[in-house]
Scaffold this motif. Structure first.
Motif, PDB file in Angstrom:
ATOM      1  N   LEU A 107       0.817  -1.211   0.000  1.00 44.85           N
ATOM      2  CA  LEU A 107       0.000   0.000   0.000  1.00 44.85           C
ATOM      3  C   LEU A 107       0.854   1.266   0.000  1.00 44.85           C
ATOM      4  CD1 LEU A 107      -2.705  -1.053   2.618  1.00 44.85           C
ATOM      5  CD2 LEU A 107      -3.041  -0.792   0.148  1.00 44.85           C
ATOM      6  N   THR A 108       0.469   2.221  -0.834  1.00 45.60           N
ATOM      7  CA  THR A 108       1.086   3.540  -0.836  1.00 45.60           C
ATOM      8  C   THR A 108       0.074   4.544  -0.301  1.00 45.60           C
ATOM      9  OG1 THR A 108       0.334   4.051  -3.078  1.00 45.60           O
ATOM     10  CG2 THR A 108       2.466   2.923  -2.859  1.00 45.60           C
ATOM     11  N   SER A 109       0.533   5.714   0.059  1.00 48.00           N
ATOM     12  CA  SER A 109      -0.371   6.738   0.573  1.00 48.00           C
ATOM     13  C   SER A 109      -1.406   7.128  -0.479  1.00 48.00           C
ATOM     14  CB  SER A 109       0.419   7.967   1.022  1.00 48.00           C
ATOM     15  OG  SER A 109       1.239   7.649   2.134  1.00 48.00           O
ATOM     16  N   ALA A 110      -1.001   7.144  -1.735  1.00 41.43           N
ATOM     17  CA  ALA A 110      -1.932   7.466  -2.808  1.00 41.43           C
ATOM     18  C   ALA A 110      -3.015   6.404  -2.946  1.00 41.43           C
ATOM     19  CB  ALA A 110      -1.187   7.612  -4.131  1.00 41.43           C
ATOM     20  N   GLY A 111      -2.730   5.207  -2.456  1.00 38.90           N
ATOM     21  CA  GLY A 111      -3.685   4.115  -2.556  1.00 38.90           C
ATOM     22  C   GLY A 111      -4.670   4.028  -1.403  1.00 38.90           C
ATOM     23  N   LEU A 112      -4.526   4.919  -0.407  1.00 40.38           N
ATOM     24  CA  LEU A 112      -5.463   4.931   0.714  1.00 40.38           C
ATOM     25  C   LEU A 112      -6.592   5.910   0.405  1.00 40.38           C
ATOM     26  CD1 LEU A 112      -3.154   4.932   3.880  1.00 40.38           C
ATOM     27  CD2 LEU A 112      -4.218   2.983   2.705  1.00 40.38           C
ATOM     28  N   PRO A 113      -7.818   5.451   0.320  1.00 41.74           N
ATOM     29  CA  PRO A 113      -8.929   6.332  -0.035  1.00 41.74           C
ATOM     30  C   PRO A 113      -9.358   7.240   1.107  1.00 41.74           C
ATOM     31  CG  PRO A 113      -9.758   4.154   0.470  1.00 41.74           C
ATOM     32  CD  PRO A 113      -8.252   4.054   0.513  1.00 41.74           C
ATOM     33  N   TYR A 114      -9.935   8.364   0.740  1.00 41.58           N
ATOM     34  CA  TYR A 114     -10.452   9.321   1.726  1.00 41.58           C
ATOM     35  C   TYR A 114     -11.523   8.673   2.594  1.00 41.58           C
ATOM     36  CZ  TYR A 114     -12.026  13.864   3.505  1.00 41.58           C
ATOM     37  OH  TYR A 114     -12.347  14.920   4.321  1.00 41.58           O
ATOM     38  N   SER A 115     -12.201   7.677   2.042  1.00 38.67           N
ATOM     39  CA  SER A 115     -13.321   7.046   2.744  1.00 38.67           C
ATOM     40  C   SER A 115     -12.899   6.263   3.983  1.00 38.67           C
ATOM     41  CB  SER A 115     -14.071   6.114   1.789  1.00 38.67           C
ATOM     42  OG  SER A 115     -13.234   5.059   1.345  1.00 38.67           O
ATOM     43  N   LEU A 116     -11.599   6.052   4.193  1.00 34.73           N
ATOM     44  CA  LEU A 116     -11.157   5.377   5.412  1.00 34.73           C
ATOM     45  C   LEU A 116     -11.663   6.102   6.653  1.00 34.73           C
ATOM     46  CD1 LEU A 116      -7.451   4.145   4.979  1.00 34.73           C
ATOM     47  CD2 LEU A 116      -9.503   2.768   5.309  1.00 34.73           C
ATOM     48  N   GLY A 117     -11.841   7.393   6.520  1.00 38.44           N
ATOM     49  CA  GLY A 117     -12.336   8.185   7.640  1.00 38.44           C
ATOM     50  C   GLY A 117     -13.778   7.892   7.998  1.00 38.44           C
ATOM     51  N   SER A 118     -14.473   7.131   7.159  1.00 39.56           N
ATOM     52  CA  SER A 118     -15.869   6.783   7.433  1.00 39.56           C
ATOM     53  C   SER A 118     -15.995   5.571   8.345  1.00 39.56           C
ATOM     54  CB  SER A 118     -16.611   6.495   6.120  1.00 39.56           C
ATOM     55  OG  SER A 118     -16.615   7.626   5.275  1.00 39.56           O
ATOM     56  N   LEU A 119     -14.880   4.881   8.592  1.00 34.33           N
ATOM     57  CA  LEU A 119     -14.909   3.684   9.433  1.00 34.33           C
ATOM     58  C   LEU A 119     -14.830   4.083  10.904  1.00 34.33           C
ATOM     59  CD1 LEU A 119     -12.515   1.410   7.343  1.00 34.33           C
ATOM     60  CD2 LEU A 119     -15.001   1.627   7.178  1.00 34.33           C
ATOM     61  N   THR A 120     -15.832   4.795  11.352  1.00 35.68           N
ATOM     62  CA  THR A 120     -15.798   5.427  12.676  1.00 35.68           C
ATOM     63  C   THR A 120     -15.938   4.444  13.834  1.00 35.68           C
ATOM     64  OG1 THR A 120     -18.161   5.900  12.437  1.00 35.68           O
ATOM     65  CG2 THR A 120     -16.613   7.641  11.822  1.00 35.68           C
ATOM     66  N   ASN A 121     -16.239   3.184  13.556  1.00 36.29           N
ATOM     67  CA  ASN A 121     -16.322   2.193  14.628  1.00 36.29           C
ATOM     68  C   ASN A 121     -15.018   1.427  14.827  1.00 36.29           C
ATOM     69  OD1 ASN A 121     -19.091   2.301  15.674  1.00 36.29           O
ATOM     70  ND2 ASN A 121     -19.694   1.732  13.598  1.00 36.29           N
ATOM     71  N   LEU A 122     -14.028   1.738  14.001  1.00 37.36           N
ATOM     72  CA  LEU A 122     -12.739   1.047  14.114  1.00 37.36           C
ATOM     73  C   LEU A 122     -12.113   1.260  15.489  1.00 37.36           C
ATOM     74  CD1 LEU A 122     -10.641   1.434  10.825  1.00 37.36           C
ATOM     75  CD2 LEU A 122     -11.642  -0.643  11.794  1.00 37.36           C
ATOM     76  N   LYS A 123     -11.665   0.144  16.073  1.00 40.95           N
ATOM     77  CA  LYS A 123     -10.921   0.199  17.328  1.00 40.95           C
ATOM     78  C   LYS A 123      -9.445  -0.150  17.104  1.00 40.95           C
ATOM     79  CE  LYS A 123     -14.895  -1.042  20.200  1.00 40.95           C
ATOM     80  NZ  LYS A 123     -15.449  -2.036  21.171  1.00 40.95           N
ATOM     81  N   SER A 124      -9.208  -0.947  16.074  1.00 50.52           N
ATOM     82  CA  SER A 124      -7.839  -1.363  15.775  1.00 50.52           C
ATOM     83  C   SER A 124      -7.597  -1.302  14.272  1.00 50.52           C
ATOM     84  CB  SER A 124      -7.603  -2.793  16.285  1.00 50.52           C
ATOM     85  OG  SER A 124      -6.334  -3.279  15.886  1.00 50.52           O
ATOM     86  N   LEU A 125      -6.527  -0.601  13.875  1.00 54.29           N
ATOM     87  CA  LEU A 125      -6.158  -0.466  12.462  1.00 54.29           C
ATOM     88  C   LEU A 125      -4.665  -0.709  12.327  1.00 54.29           C
ATOM     89  CD1 LEU A 125      -6.690   0.282   9.515  1.00 54.29           C
ATOM     90  CD2 LEU A 125      -6.441   2.688  10.153  1.00 54.29           C
ATOM     91  N   ASN A 126      -4.302  -1.720  11.557  1.00 58.00           N
ATOM     92  CA  ASN A 126      -2.899  -2.065  11.364  1.00 58.00           C
ATOM     93  C   ASN A 126      -2.494  -1.775   9.920  1.00 58.00           C
ATOM     94  OD1 ASN A 126      -0.316  -3.099  11.371  1.00 58.00           O
ATOM     95  ND2 ASN A 126      -0.870  -4.987  12.436  1.00 58.00           N
ATOM     96  N   LEU A 127      -1.601  -0.789   9.749  1.00 56.19           N
ATOM     97  CA  LEU A 127      -1.101  -0.403   8.429  1.00 56.19           C
ATOM     98  C   LEU A 127       0.409  -0.617   8.333  1.00 56.19           C
ATOM     99  CD1 LEU A 127      -3.114   2.926   8.012  1.00 56.19           C
ATOM    100  CD2 LEU A 127      -3.501   0.803   6.743  1.00 56.19           C
ATOM    101  N   GLY A 128       0.956  -1.395   9.238  1.00 55.60           N
ATOM    102  CA  GLY A 128       2.393  -1.618   9.260  1.00 55.60           C
ATOM    103  C   GLY A 128       2.900  -2.373   8.045  1.00 55.60           C
ATOM    104  N   LEU A 129       4.207  -2.272   7.804  1.00 52.78           N
ATOM    105  CA  LEU A 129       4.857  -3.004   6.710  1.00 52.78           C
ATOM    106  C   LEU A 129       4.228  -2.703   5.352  1.00 52.78           C
ATOM    107  CD1 LEU A 129       5.415  -6.406   8.509  1.00 52.78           C
ATOM    108  CD2 LEU A 129       7.219  -5.040   7.478  1.00 52.78           C
ATOM    109  N   ASN A 130       4.115  -1.416   5.051  1.00 54.69           N
ATOM    110  CA  ASN A 130       3.647  -0.968   3.747  1.00 54.69           C
ATOM    111  C   ASN A 130       4.610   0.090   3.223  1.00 54.69           C
ATOM    112  OD1 ASN A 130       0.960  -2.224   2.830  1.00 54.69           O
ATOM    113  ND2 ASN A 130       0.568  -1.834   5.000  1.00 54.69           N
ATOM    114  N   GLN A 131       4.147   0.977   2.356  1.00 53.20           N
ATOM    115  CA  GLN A 131       5.005   2.019   1.781  1.00 53.20           C
ATOM    116  C   GLN A 131       4.365   3.396   1.990  1.00 53.20           C
ATOM    117  OE1 GLN A 131       6.313   0.973  -2.262  1.00 53.20           O
ATOM    118  NE2 GLN A 131       5.774  -1.155  -1.848  1.00 53.20           N
ATOM    119  N   LEU A 132       3.864   3.626   3.180  1.00 50.34           N
ATOM    120  CA  LEU A 132       3.113   4.840   3.482  1.00 50.34           C
ATOM    121  C   LEU A 132       4.018   5.940   4.026  1.00 50.34           C
ATOM    122  CD1 LEU A 132       0.133   3.105   5.325  1.00 50.34           C
ATOM    123  CD2 LEU A 132       0.289   3.694   2.893  1.00 50.34           C
TER     124      LEU A 132
END
Length: 272
Positions: A107-132
């Motif tokens: 995953l690159t930063s350009a590949g992360l959609p703006y809509s990720l901010g809509s996941l308001t119930n998220l308690k745990s998000l793991n984005l490690g080991l990517n290219q962000l």
């Protein structure tokens, strides 16, 4: 070549998927299709509308379908260790998600959609080991987020909103080229970050009163050059272990280090 596996990877049928569904201890329906050589997201999964948890980790999936957001029953999604380079905008429709693991992809930063901010119930998000190197500013709205994994990426500076997430209590930013000239915000983040310890010992406060007393007697006996106080009795697994002030009973990872400390202690006493 395994049955059902060819140049296009393993083909998952609806029947195969149904057989793989298991009920978790808390009553959720979990579908595990990990380590199966899957390249293309199985479209048949969309017919399993009652699945709460989906594990597609350790496959070869390169792209999520545009209609991934229609999998509205999901509460837990694990896609770690695949080949994802981007996420579709519709992933923001999975508003019931509480846990999302996207680590070890491409995953690159350009590949992360703006809509990720809509996941308001998220308690745990793991984005490690990517290219962000940055995050969508919309993620400032993830007020329920408690754990955020950003390790092994390309961040030189973290977004200001990270320290403003009110429920965030654990952030892993290890192995990023972070600049430490971020003033107070860096210190605030550091307080939330995971400790750098790689050796774990049981602290005396974690022992029951009887075990603590025995360990203390043993420690005092060792300090005097004896073999440790107290007999075998009904002490836990901690018995007969060399102990040191504040740190009781090493686990298997620390055993070698503890032996080194013991040898040095004995040598020091012999020199005296």
């Amino acid at each position: 070549m395994p049955k059902g596996k060819g140049a296009k990877g393993t083909k998952v049928t609806l029947q195969t998927a149904k057989k793989a569904v298991r009920i978790t201890q808390d009553g959720r329906r979990r579908l595990t299709l990990s380590k199966m050589g899957i390249i293309t997201f199985p479209q048949c999964l969309f017919k399993l509308t009652n699945v709460d948890e989906l594990d597609l980790s350790r496959n070869l999936i390169q792209k999520l379908p545009e209609n991934i957001g229609s999998f509205s029953s999901l509460r837990w999604l694990d896609l770690h260790s695949n080949k994802l380079e981007s996420l579709p905008e519709s992933i923001g429709n999975l508003v019931g998600l509480t846990h999302l693991n996207l680590s070890n992809n491409d995953l690159t930063s350009a590949g992360l959609p703006y809509s990720l901010g809509s996941l308001t119930n998220l308690k745990s998000l793991n984005l490690g080991l990517n290219q962000l190197d940055t995050l969508p500013p919309s993620m400032a709205g993830l007020d329920n987020l408690k754990e955020l994994g950003l390790f092994d990426n390309r961040f030189t500076k973290l977004p200001e909103f990270v320290k403003e997430l009110r429920n965030l209590n654990k952030v892993n930013t290890r192995r990023n080229p972070l600049s430490y000239a971020q003033g107070e915000s860096e210190e605030t983040l550091k307080e939330k970050s995971e400790p750098e310890e790689e050796v774990y010992l049981v602290h005396e406060s974690s022992l029951c009163r009887k075990c603590f007393k025995r360990c203390k007697e043993q420690n005092e006996g060792f300090s005097r050059g004896g073999g440790g106080g107290g007999g075998d009795g009904d002490m836990c697994e901690e018995k007969r272990m060399r102990t040191y002030k504040g740190l009781m009973v090493p686990n298997s990872v620390a055993a070698v280090n503890q032996d080194v400390w013991r040898i040095r202690k004995v040598e020091h006493m012999q020199v005296k």
